[in-house]
Design a protein around this motif. Sequence first.
Motif, short mmCIF file in Angstrom:
data_model
loop_
_atom_site.label_atom_id
_atom_site.label_comp_id
_atom_site.label_asym_id
_atom_site.label_seq_id
_atom_site.Cartn_x
_atom_site.Cartn_y
_atom_site.Cartn_z
N UNK A 1 -26.74 0.63 -1.36
CA UNK A 1 -28.11 0.30 -1.52
C UNK A 1 -28.50 0.51 -3.38
N UNK A 2 -28.14 1.28 -4.58
CA UNK A 2 -28.19 1.99 -5.29
C UNK A 2 -26.77 1.88 -6.09
N UNK A 3 -25.95 1.62 -6.31
CA UNK A 3 -24.77 0.95 -6.85
C UNK A 3 -24.01 0.29 -6.63
N UNK A 4 -23.25 -1.04 -7.56
CA UNK A 4 -22.42 -1.71 -7.41
C UNK A 4 -21.03 -1.69 -7.55
N UNK A 5 -20.78 -2.58 -6.23
CA UNK A 5 -19.48 -2.39 -5.54
C UNK A 5 -18.54 -1.71 -6.65
N UNK A 6 -18.07 -2.12 -8.40
CA UNK A 6 -17.23 -1.15 -9.26
C UNK A 6 -17.18 0.41 -8.73
N UNK A 7 -18.43 0.83 -8.88
CA UNK A 7 -18.84 2.52 -8.59
C UNK A 7 -19.16 2.48 -7.32
N UNK A 8 -19.04 2.23 -6.61
CA UNK A 8 -19.52 2.80 -5.27
C UNK A 8 -18.04 3.81 -4.85
N UNK A 9 -17.28 3.89 -4.85
CA UNK A 9 -16.37 5.03 -4.79
C UNK A 9 -16.22 5.98 -5.48
N UNK B 1 -9.77 4.29 -8.50
CA UNK B 1 -10.01 2.57 -8.03
C UNK B 1 -10.48 2.29 -8.76
N UNK B 2 -11.49 2.59 -9.92
CA UNK B 2 -12.00 1.82 -10.59
C UNK B 2 -11.54 1.50 -11.72
N UNK B 3 -10.51 3.09 -12.07
CA UNK B 3 -9.23 2.32 -12.94
C UNK B 3 -9.16 0.90 -13.30
N UNK B 4 -7.92 1.47 -11.56
CA UNK B 4 -7.28 -0.45 -11.26
C UNK B 4 -8.25 -1.33 -11.55
N UNK C 1 -8.33 -6.35 -13.40
CA UNK C 1 -9.38 -7.13 -12.48
C UNK C 1 -9.26 -8.18 -11.27
N UNK C 2 -8.33 -7.26 -10.76
CA UNK C 2 -7.89 -7.50 -9.21
C UNK C 2 -9.37 -7.23 -7.85
N UNK C 3 -9.68 -7.18 -6.79
CA UNK C 3 -11.09 -7.51 -6.68
C UNK C 3 -10.64 -6.17 -5.70
N UNK C 4 -11.57 -5.06 -5.72
CA UNK C 4 -11.84 -4.20 -4.73
C UNK C 4 -11.27 -3.47 -3.94
N UNK C 5 -11.09 -4.37 -2.46
CA UNK C 5 -10.08 -3.45 -1.55
C UNK C 5 -8.95 -3.69 -1.91
N UNK C 6 -7.96 -4.05 -2.85
CA UNK C 6 -6.75 -4.71 -2.80
C UNK C 6 -6.79 -3.35 -3.67
#
Length: 482
Positions: free
Chosen positions: A160-168, A332-335, A340-345
Amino acid sequence: MNNIQTTRKTNFRWVICAMLFFATTVNYLDRQALSLTWKDFIAPEFHWTNTDYGNIAAAFSIMYAIANFFSGRIIDWLGTRRGYLWAIGVWSAGACLHALCGWATEQWVGLDDAAQLVGAAGDVAATVSMVSVWFFLAARVVLAAGESGNFPAAVKVTAEYFPKKDRAFATAIFNAGATIGALVAPLCIPTLARYFKDMGVGNGWEMAFVVIGMLGFVWMGIWIFIYQPMQTNKRVNAAEREYILQDSQDDAAADADSGRKLSILECLRLRQTWAILMGKFLTDGVWWFFLFWTPAYISDVYGYTSDSAMAQMLMFTLYAITMLSLYGGKLPTIFINRTGGNAYNCRMKAMFIFALFPLLGLVAQTLGAISCWLTICIIGIVGAAHQSWSANLFSVGSDLFPKKAVATITGINGMAGGLSSFLINFVSGRLLDHVEAAQTVFCGFQGKEAGYFIIFCYCSVAYIAGWLVMKLLVPRYMPVKA
């Protein structure tokens, strides 16, 4: 829009993340109180064996697994604010209930005090052991039922409080509360138990449970005051809200469509669910084994009791090293930023790296012949790898599933972890008693040391197995649509 872009955004999401961190810290303090007191304070009073403790730890784990199956759904139903309050209220009450187990055993068996429990022999001692185990089982069941709500609620708040790129990274921060709880626990819990014992307050361990259990009620008061849903929270300005909602319109539309939530049965038909479930099932028992059995390992192999300065420093060092997992949450955020890849990969790439470090566990016990510090440092590295793996595994759920299903998936995830813990604790107690009685020899180790080494071998290869199963089931980014 220009005003939104030029206004400096607030950072209230990190205050929320801090609350999740402290909740998880309290969660692990309550969870670890028994593992740090049973060997040197509780077992002599109730005549426990390794099997007795293994049964209690296994009962906690199976209840945790069962409750996780439903807790995510309950959190989705109650909402984050109320759901979290119920969860921490129940587990804090369960933690305090442990303190009554000694008194309840005395009443049931007909003895007057702890001294008579310690001095019991023959059939009376066997009755004390059996009855006390059942009372502790009941307290652990209540604790497990409440604690099962922590991670589903925390992961839902993170979504709820974080975008996908910051969630991990946010998940790694609140998940580090597990490490901090485990780090602080060996310093304060045996010390509290020893202090109250010397003060003549029961056998000491009872008040340790009460003091730690009360922390959860303090957290509840703060949570009521500060938490509101992100969309209506006055402490979140428009700029921060825009940052949080930066993900694609397709994701937002999928999250808002028709209000329908995926049922548990629908989730269980999806390979994405089974990938997360198996990744958790194959690996979570490793963390629970080290959490529940490392104090006993230090006592059995090196002879340091849990309230000794040496044991406390060893445990502190172990969990201090585990704090390296914070960097794992950032990887993962660094990757993502670099490729520019998707979060899952990018997350799966990072998780493969984390899966390699536990292989060091194959030599941990052997190096202990040189110094116990080498063994503890390696266990710490394995712990850091696990927490990095676990933080990203939680985030895989929010990558692949819509927000409305995140708590449900996290609950299923927790169920798998609980089953893994049940099996490793159930087997460990019996294995250690068996190899000790038979003086079994395995790879140069004898008796209990042979039993510990067998378990270390499994812990070392579990993550590679988990990663391979996940990659087989979900080889690329395959998001679920509600």
